[in-house]
Motif scaffolding. Sequence first.
Motif, PDB file in Angstrom:
ATOM      1  N   THR A  38     190.528 -59.601  -1.281  1.00  0.00           N
ATOM      2  CA  THR A  38     191.139 -60.471  -2.281  1.00  0.00           C
ATOM      3  C   THR A  38     190.101 -60.900  -3.320  1.00  0.00           C
ATOM      4  O   THR A  38     188.898 -60.884  -3.054  1.00  0.00           O
ATOM      5  CB  THR A  38     191.724 -61.751  -1.656  1.00  0.00           C
ATOM      6  N   SER A  40     189.520 -64.369  -4.999  1.00  0.00           N
ATOM      7  CA  SER A  40     189.960 -65.745  -4.780  1.00  0.00           C
ATOM      8  C   SER A  40     189.332 -66.690  -5.799  1.00  0.00           C
ATOM      9  O   SER A  40     188.478 -66.305  -6.602  1.00  0.00           O
ATOM     10  CB  SER A  40     189.583 -66.199  -3.368  1.00  0.00           C
ATOM     11  N   ALA A 134     194.781 -61.379   3.151  1.00  0.00           N
ATOM     12  CA  ALA A 134     195.002 -62.666   2.487  1.00  0.00           C
ATOM     13  C   ALA A 134     195.238 -63.821   3.462  1.00  0.00           C
ATOM     14  O   ALA A 134     195.593 -64.918   3.039  1.00  0.00           O
ATOM     15  CB  ALA A 134     196.193 -62.557   1.531  1.00  0.00           C
ATOM     16  N   GLY A 138     193.106 -69.120   2.212  1.00  0.00           N
ATOM     17  CA  GLY A 138     194.008 -70.262   2.161  1.00  0.00           C
ATOM     18  C   GLY A 138     194.340 -70.809   3.524  1.00  0.00           C
ATOM     19  O   GLY A 138     194.428 -72.022   3.729  1.00  0.00           O
ATOM     20  N   THR A 166     197.162 -69.945  -3.478  1.00  0.00           N
ATOM     21  CA  THR A 166     196.764 -69.392  -2.188  1.00  0.00           C
ATOM     22  C   THR A 166     196.663 -70.474  -1.122  1.00  0.00           C
ATOM     23  O   THR A 166     197.212 -70.346  -0.018  1.00  0.00           O
ATOM     24  CB  THR A 166     195.407 -68.673  -2.310  1.00  0.00           C
ATOM     25  N   PRO A 290     200.960 -64.929   4.179  1.00  0.00           N
ATOM     26  CA  PRO A 290     200.347 -65.300   2.900  1.00  0.00           C
ATOM     27  C   PRO A 290     201.221 -64.887   1.722  1.00  0.00           C
ATOM     28  O   PRO A 290     201.851 -63.826   1.740  1.00  0.00           O
ATOM     29  CB  PRO A 290     199.026 -64.535   2.908  1.00  0.00           C
ATOM     30  N   ILE A 292     201.612 -63.433  -1.838  1.00  0.00           N
ATOM     31  CA  ILE A 292     200.824 -62.465  -2.594  1.00  0.00           C
ATOM     32  C   ILE A 292     201.397 -62.331  -4.001  1.00  0.00           C
ATOM     33  O   ILE A 292     202.602 -62.170  -4.179  1.00  0.00           O
ATOM     34  CB  ILE A 292     200.801 -61.108  -1.885  1.00  0.00           C
ATOM     35  N   SER A 316     197.868 -65.033  -3.431  1.00  0.00           N
ATOM     36  CA  SER A 316     196.625 -64.264  -3.440  1.00  0.00           C
ATOM     37  C   SER A 316     196.701 -63.041  -4.352  1.00  0.00           C
ATOM     38  O   SER A 316     197.757 -62.436  -4.523  1.00  0.00           O
ATOM     39  CB  SER A 316     196.300 -63.802  -2.025  1.00  0.00           C
TER      40      SER A 316
END
Length: 322
Positions: A38, A40, A134, A138, A166, A290, A292, A316
């Motif tokens: 990812t 981030s 991901a 988070g 995220t 997560p 996305i 993410s």
Amino acid sequence: MRAAVYDRYGPPSVVSLGTLPKPVPKANEVLIRVHATTVSSADWRMRSLTVPTGFGVFARPAFGFFKPRKRVLGSELAGVVEAVGSGVSRFRVGDRVFAFPGFALGCHAEYRTVPEDGRIAPIPDGLSFEQAAALCFGGTTALHFLRDVGKVVAGESVLVVGASGTVGSAAVQIARHLGARVTATTSGANVERVRALGADHVIDYTLEDPLVAQYDVIFDSIGTLDNASFKRGLKPEGRGLLIAAGLGQIVGASWVGLTSKRKILGGPAPENPEHVRQLGELAAQGKFRPLIDRSFPLAEIVEAHTLVDSGRKRGSVIVTLD
């Protein structure tokens, strides 16, 4: 091996594709062939030296005075174990795994070594490499602040500010897992996506003030609330959680605790191997997925950084290395 590297601080354009030596696993390490990672907000901060107010003096000592100390960004990954060092017993070649090197970075590359007893776990059945990659940035933040710092218990009311990001999207799901009644804030375009995460009530902050009500816990994932807002929105013994606060606000938060029963709590989230394994279990149980936004191939990593820099991502941003 291919890798995205940067040698000076600045905008997304400072990142470019390069070639680095393929790492070799040492004793008790596994070598992972990275399939997804990812970009981030942590990568954005380290690349651009954009840190919360008051922390600028600490940025260069931490990241590198004159140029980045670590050329390869990326704090989380998912892939397949390609080789193992001596003494490894938990993983085998061919295992699908996800890992969270965190501040050690190095995930924007085709290969990454990770200690077998570190922040690494098997990918749950049914999760893609993109989803697994991901899970941690988070998820570990939300788990730490809601469960360990905020000590959320079933039946409490939790407000998640910035629920489409995220960290915020993970917080909605973790709070629900803990049994809380969740109110989430986002912009109108993201209301349905946040509702689908399990929020009991979603507020479009452009139309409605979420602090007309009071909550047991307020989780501010993006640093938009000041201490006065926390005091207004918290119940008399409520807890405010600072995820992206400046130094002044953190210092001022101690005064709130001295003058009332409310608490405003902040600080960095620890990089705990047990948190990674617990997130894997929650994902396996279907309690955490997560959010996305988009996926980019490694060749388009500058575009991935640009999306993160825009501040408009929803969940993410994934980079694939297949």
